[in-house]
Motif scaffolding. Structure first.
Motif, PDB file in Angstrom:
ATOM      1  N   ASP A 252     -33.082 -41.574  21.137  1.00 37.92           N
ATOM      2  CA  ASP A 252     -32.403 -41.332  22.407  1.00 37.92           C
ATOM      3  C   ASP A 252     -32.197 -42.633  23.180  1.00 37.92           C
ATOM      4  N   GLU A 276     -26.253 -34.076  29.244  1.00 35.49           N
ATOM      5  CA  GLU A 276     -26.244 -33.675  27.840  1.00 35.49           C
ATOM      6  C   GLU A 276     -27.623 -33.284  27.312  1.00 35.49           C
ATOM      7  N   HIS A 277     -28.681 -33.551  28.091  1.00 29.70           N
ATOM      8  CA  HIS A 277     -30.049 -33.263  27.635  1.00 29.70           C
ATOM      9  C   HIS A 277     -30.825 -32.492  28.704  1.00 29.70           C
ATOM     10  N   LYS A 279     -32.710 -29.746  28.701  1.00 28.09           N
ATOM     11  CA  LYS A 279     -34.068 -29.313  28.369  1.00 28.09           C
ATOM     12  C   LYS A 279     -35.057 -30.476  28.452  1.00 28.09           C
ATOM     13  N   LEU A 280     -34.645 -31.627  27.945  1.00 34.83           N
ATOM     14  CA  LEU A 280     -35.515 -32.813  28.005  1.00 34.83           C
ATOM     15  C   LEU A 280     -35.783 -33.199  29.450  1.00 34.83           C
TER      16      LEU A 280
END
Length: 285
Positions: A252, A276-277, A279-280
């Protein structure tokens, strides 16, 4: 240069000193999160990502301050900034940590598998630092480095001594000047040896290899940790909680660095990464 220009420069330097060293400015403000970083590709990407999360998700005002590695550690230890997310441990920044270990808080590992060492293009036919002395003419007796305050520079000086590389000079510069020299050498298939580290976008752009380090001067795998000032947990609990949970994979971070190299917009790329991330990012909050 006109005389008035010198006054502007002097005033700017005084302002920067005030921000970093607290003279006459007070320690880190409760209204603003201040983060120090060194203008390395990995540090720029990670610090801008932290800034974007704090601003976009936690609605904090954030200042990021580019400084030398030594100044970065001192600024956190003195409380003039709230923290940093680019502490290379245990080797690269080990000496800085020893000096201020009782004045800072380590919130743990952000990235695993980091590494430093001497790097060459894969067409270079030597494979070990021990082989450099016999090839100094090919390298013009130069090891291309970065800013003089970086831990990798002191380790390279030690390598020059420990491996008996008497014919070599370590050339100071920056991440940008080092990678520019590398790009030019690769274009013309010239031999070059640089101070390199992972994560870095150059490993995705060029075919490179680390020279073996049988004496272990550069150490093994390292981690990149989050370091904050004492008192942050009490003053800014949301910031402290976020930084204690902030973790990234090597892939990443490398992707974010590559995007920054492509368009030179680290904050905009950080905001895109957040989108775009989800959940992270949620796991950090």
């Amino acid at each position: 240069m006109k005389k008035t220009a010198w006054y502007v420069i002097a005033a700017t330097l005084v302002s920067v000193a005030a921000v970093l060293w607290g003279t006459p400015a007070p320690a880190a403000s409760k209204d603003t999160v201040k983060l120090a970083y060194v203008e390395w590709a990995c540090a720029t990407a990670s610090t801008n990502l932290v800034k974007a999360v704090l601003e976009e998700k936690l609605h904090k005002k954030v200042e990021i301050l580019p400084v030398s590695a030594a100044a970065m550690w001192q600024a956190v230890a003195s409380g003039d900034v709230d923290g940093m997310v680019t502490a290379w441990l245990p080797v690269t920044h080990g000496n800085y940590l020893k000096k201020v270990k009782d004045k800072i808080v380590n919130l743990g590992v952000i990235i695993r598998g980091a590494k430093i060492g001497l790097v060459v293009p894969d067409y270079v036919t030597i494979d070990s630092i021990a082989d450099l002395e016999g090839a100094k003419d090919k390298f013009n007796g130069k090891i291309i480095g970065i800013d003089p305050g970086a831990g990798i520079m002191s380790k390279t000086e030690a390598a020059i001594k420990d491996y008996g590389l008497k014919g070599y000079k370590l050339v100071e510069g920056s991440d940008a000047t080092m990678t520019a020299a590398l790009a030019d050498a690769v274009k013309h298939k010239k031999w070059i040896v640089i101070t390199g580290w992972t994560p870095h976008w150059m490993f995705g752009r060029f075919h490179l290899k680390y020279l073996k380090d049988p004496k272990g001067v550069f150490g093994g795998d390292e981690t990149i940790d989050a370091i904050v000032r004492k008192g942050l947990k009490e003053d800014k609990p949301e910031v402290y909680a976020f930084l204690s949970k902030y973790k990234l994979s090597m892939s990443d971070l490398q992707a974010l660095m590559a995007a920054n190299k492509e368009n030179g917009k680290p904050y905009e790329n950080a905001k895109k990464f957040i989108a775009e991330h989800p959940k992270l990012v949620d796991s950090w909050l």
